[in-house]
Design a protein around this motif. Structure first.
Motif, PDB file in Angstrom:
ATOM      1  N   LEU A  85      63.005   2.018   7.861  1.00  0.00           N
ATOM      2  CA  LEU A  85      63.402   0.626   8.076  1.00  0.00           C
ATOM      3  C   LEU A  85      62.484  -0.330   7.327  1.00  0.00           C
ATOM      4  O   LEU A  85      61.316  -0.022   7.075  1.00  0.00           O
ATOM      5  N   ALA A  86      63.003  -1.514   7.022  1.00  0.00           N
ATOM      6  CA  ALA A  86      62.208  -2.535   6.346  1.00  0.00           C
ATOM      7  C   ALA A  86      61.390  -3.359   7.332  1.00  0.00           C
ATOM      8  O   ALA A  86      60.344  -3.902   6.978  1.00  0.00           O
ATOM      9  N   SER A  87      61.864  -3.460   8.604  1.00  0.00           N
ATOM     10  CA  SER A  87      61.125  -4.242   9.593  1.00  0.00           C
ATOM     11  C   SER A  87      61.211  -3.557  10.954  1.00  0.00           C
ATOM     12  O   SER A  87      62.142  -2.799  11.223  1.00  0.00           O
ATOM     13  N   VAL A  88      60.227  -3.838  11.784  1.00  0.00           N
ATOM     14  CA  VAL A  88      60.134  -3.264  13.127  1.00  0.00           C
ATOM     15  C   VAL A  88      59.729  -4.370  14.098  1.00  0.00           C
ATOM     16  O   VAL A  88      59.400  -5.480  13.686  1.00  0.00           O
ATOM     17  N   ASP A  89      59.716  -4.041  15.394  1.00  0.00           N
ATOM     18  CA  ASP A  89      59.258  -4.992  16.406  1.00  0.00           C
ATOM     19  C   ASP A  89      57.762  -5.239  16.244  1.00  0.00           C
ATOM     20  O   ASP A  89      57.007  -4.351  15.813  1.00  0.00           O
ATOM     21  N   GLU A  90      57.340  -6.432  16.617  1.00  0.00           N
ATOM     22  CA  GLU A  90      55.907  -6.716  16.666  1.00  0.00           C
ATOM     23  C   GLU A  90      55.309  -5.925  17.833  1.00  0.00           C
ATOM     24  O   GLU A  90      55.954  -5.788  18.878  1.00  0.00           O
ATOM     25  N   PRO A  91      54.108  -5.405  17.695  1.00  0.00           N
ATOM     26  CA  PRO A  91      53.480  -4.701  18.817  1.00  0.00           C
ATOM     27  C   PRO A  91      53.258  -5.641  19.996  1.00  0.00           C
ATOM     28  O   PRO A  91      53.085  -6.847  19.811  1.00  0.00           O
ATOM     29  N   THR A  92      53.246  -5.068  21.194  1.00  0.00           N
ATOM     30  CA  THR A  92      52.967  -5.872  22.388  1.00  0.00           C
ATOM     31  C   THR A  92      51.470  -6.132  22.540  1.00  0.00           C
ATOM     32  O   THR A  92      51.076  -7.068  23.228  1.00  0.00           O
ATOM     33  N   ALA A  93      50.652  -5.295  21.894  1.00  0.00           N
ATOM     34  CA  ALA A  93      49.198  -5.472  21.961  1.00  0.00           C
ATOM     35  C   ALA A  93      48.562  -4.904  20.698  1.00  0.00           C
ATOM     36  O   ALA A  93      49.054  -3.924  20.136  1.00  0.00           O
ATOM     37  N   THR A  94      47.485  -5.542  20.261  1.00  0.00           N
ATOM     38  CA  THR A  94      46.690  -5.030  19.143  1.00  0.00           C
ATOM     39  C   THR A  94      45.216  -5.128  19.514  1.00  0.00           C
ATOM     40  O   THR A  94      44.805  -6.040  20.232  1.00  0.00           O
ATOM     41  N   VAL A  95      44.448  -4.157  19.022  1.00  0.00           N
ATOM     42  CA  VAL A  95      43.012  -4.119  19.282  1.00  0.00           C
ATOM     43  C   VAL A  95      42.326  -3.744  17.975  1.00  0.00           C
ATOM     44  O   VAL A  95      42.700  -2.756  17.337  1.00  0.00           O
ATOM     45  N   PRO A  96      41.324  -4.519  17.554  1.00  0.00           N
ATOM     46  CA  PRO A  96      40.610  -4.159  16.334  1.00  0.00           C
ATOM     47  C   PRO A  96      39.940  -2.789  16.468  1.00  0.00           C
ATOM     48  O   PRO A  96      39.431  -2.446  17.537  1.00  0.00           O
ATOM     49  N   ARG A  97      39.994  -2.017  15.386  1.00  0.00           N
ATOM     50  CA  ARG A  97      39.299  -0.731  15.372  1.00  0.00           C
ATOM     51  C   ARG A  97      37.808  -1.013  15.422  1.00  0.00           C
ATOM     52  O   ARG A  97      37.312  -1.933  14.763  1.00  0.00           O
ATOM     53  N   GLU A  98      37.091  -0.224  16.213  1.00  0.00           N
ATOM     54  CA  GLU A  98      35.662  -0.492  16.345  1.00  0.00           C
ATOM     55  C   GLU A  98      34.923  -0.124  15.057  1.00  0.00           C
ATOM     56  O   GLU A  98      35.309   0.792  14.329  1.00  0.00           O
ATOM     57  N   SER A  99      33.876  -0.867  14.787  1.00  0.00           N
ATOM     58  CA  SER A  99      33.078  -0.618  13.599  1.00  0.00           C
ATOM     59  C   SER A  99      32.289   0.677  13.756  1.00  0.00           C
ATOM     60  O   SER A  99      32.116   1.195  14.864  1.00  0.00           O
ATOM     61  N   ALA A 100      31.783   1.194  12.662  1.00  0.00           N
ATOM     62  CA  ALA A 100      30.974   2.409  12.690  1.00  0.00           C
ATOM     63  C   ALA A 100      29.733   2.206  13.560  1.00  0.00           C
ATOM     64  O   ALA A 100      29.312   3.113  14.280  1.00  0.00           O
ATOM     65  N   GLU A 101      29.175   1.002  13.528  1.00  0.00           N
ATOM     66  CA  GLU A 101      27.980   0.713  14.323  1.00  0.00           C
ATOM     67  C   GLU A 101      28.296   0.744  15.820  1.00  0.00           C
ATOM     68  O   GLU A 101      27.537   1.314  16.616  1.00  0.00           O
ATOM     69  N   VAL A 102      29.415   0.172  16.217  1.00  0.00           N
ATOM     70  CA  VAL A 102      29.816   0.172  17.623  1.00  0.00           C
ATOM     71  C   VAL A 102      30.108   1.598  18.083  1.00  0.00           C
ATOM     72  O   VAL A 102      29.701   2.006  19.172  1.00  0.00           O
ATOM     73  N   ALA A 103      30.794   2.374  17.244  1.00  0.00           N
ATOM     74  CA  ALA A 103      31.103   3.765  17.581  1.00  0.00           C
ATOM     75  C   ALA A 103      29.819   4.575  17.741  1.00  0.00           C
ATOM     76  O   ALA A 103      29.692   5.376  18.670  1.00  0.00           O
ATOM     77  N   ARG A 104      28.860   4.375  16.844  1.00  0.00           N
ATOM     78  CA  ARG A 104      27.585   5.095  16.931  1.00  0.00           C
ATOM     79  C   ARG A 104      26.841   4.748  18.216  1.00  0.00           C
ATOM     80  O   ARG A 104      26.298   5.628  18.889  1.00  0.00           O
ATOM     81  N   GLU A 105      26.839   3.475  18.591  1.00  0.00           N
ATOM     82  CA  GLU A 105      26.157   3.049  19.818  1.00  0.00           C
ATOM     83  C   GLU A 105      26.830   3.662  21.043  1.00  0.00           C
ATOM     84  O   GLU A 105      26.148   4.077  21.984  1.00  0.00           O
ATOM     85  N   ALA A 106      28.159   3.753  21.041  1.00  0.00           N
ATOM     86  CA  ALA A 106      28.881   4.368  22.164  1.00  0.00           C
ATOM     87  C   ALA A 106      28.532   5.846  22.271  1.00  0.00           C
ATOM     88  O   ALA A 106      28.321   6.370  23.376  1.00  0.00           O
ATOM     89  N   LYS A 107      28.443   6.527  21.123  1.00  0.00           N
ATOM     90  CA  LYS A 107      28.051   7.940  21.124  1.00  0.00           C
ATOM     91  C   LYS A 107      26.625   8.101  21.654  1.00  0.00           C
ATOM     92  O   LYS A 107      26.333   9.035  22.394  1.00  0.00           O
ATOM     93  N   ARG A 108      25.753   7.183  21.285  1.00  0.00           N
ATOM     94  CA  ARG A 108      24.358   7.243  21.723  1.00  0.00           C
ATOM     95  C   ARG A 108      24.272   7.091  23.241  1.00  0.00           C
ATOM     96  O   ARG A 108      23.559   7.830  23.914  1.00  0.00           O
ATOM     97  N   ARG A 109      25.027   6.127  23.803  1.00  0.00           N
ATOM     98  CA  ARG A 109      25.033   5.935  25.257  1.00  0.00           C
ATOM     99  C   ARG A 109      25.552   7.190  25.959  1.00  0.00           C
ATOM    100  O   ARG A 109      25.004   7.613  26.976  1.00  0.00           O
ATOM    101  N   TYR A 110      26.607   7.784  25.409  1.00  0.00           N
ATOM    102  CA  TYR A 110      27.171   8.996  25.993  1.00  0.00           C
ATOM    103  C   TYR A 110      26.165  10.150  25.920  1.00  0.00           C
ATOM    104  O   TYR A 110      25.979  10.884  26.887  1.00  0.00           O
ATOM    105  N   TYR A 111      25.494  10.282  24.794  1.00  0.00           N
ATOM    106  CA  TYR A 111      24.453  11.309  24.627  1.00  0.00           C
ATOM    107  C   TYR A 111      23.356  11.140  25.673  1.00  0.00           C
ATOM    108  O   TYR A 111      22.952  12.103  26.332  1.00  0.00           O
ATOM    109  N   GLU A 112      22.890   9.907  25.851  1.00  0.00           N
ATOM    110  CA  GLU A 112      21.826   9.639  26.826  1.00  0.00           C
ATOM    111  C   GLU A 112      22.304   9.960  28.248  1.00  0.00           C
ATOM    112  O   GLU A 112      21.539  10.495  29.052  1.00  0.00           O
ATOM    113  N   GLN A 113      23.550   9.648  28.538  1.00  0.00           N
ATOM    114  CA  GLN A 113      24.114   9.952  29.857  1.00  0.00           C
ATOM    115  C   GLN A 113      24.151  11.460  30.088  1.00  0.00           C
ATOM    116  O   GLN A 113      23.752  11.943  31.149  1.00  0.00           O
TER     117      GLN A 113
END
Length: 120
Positions: A85-113
């Motif tokens: 198709l050439a067009s689709v519905d607009e999403p009901t929600a969008t969320v920015p993909r997390e940056s590499a720095e944010v992902a690394r910090e989340a992994k670090r918190r999980y590691y510490e836990q």
């Protein structure tokens, strides 16, 4: 673009698609959890769950998109037509993909836990 036209019990729910580079998913899940007697456990999760999620990733924009996230019941009939198709519905929600720095910090918190959990 490739699009998913999603029907539930004969009623159109959405037309989802990602133009250009990206990911498009339609996920049907059935979860059956054992009840946990541990008082510290989060009991807000239902023991049985049926659900449908339609979403994706718009790589160029770095955005996760969601068109549908809903509960299902036994007996529901789900139909997904795969279309070009050439067009689709607009999403009901969008969320920015997390940056590499944010992902690394989340992994670090999980590691510490985990480290704390498994220390003697």
């Amino acid at each position: 673009m490739i699009a998913f036209e999603v029907f539930l019990n004969g009623s159109k729910q959405c037309v989802a698609g990602v133009d250009g580079l990206g990911v498009l998913t339609a996920i049907v899940s059935s979860v059956y959890r054992a009840p946990n007697a541990d008082a510290n456990e989060d009991m807000s999760q239902p023991i049985r769950e049926l659900s449908l999620e339609v979403g994706g990733l718009r790589s160029a924009q770095g955005v996760h998109a969601s068109w549908l996230n809903r509960a299902l019941v036994v007996g529901d009939v789900l139909t997904i037509a795969v279309k070009e198709l050439a067009s689709v519905d607009e999403p009901t929600a969008t969320v920015p993909r997390e940056s590499a720095e944010v992902a690394r910090e989340a992994k670090r918190r999980y590691y510490e836990q985990l480290k704390k959990e498994f220390e003697d």
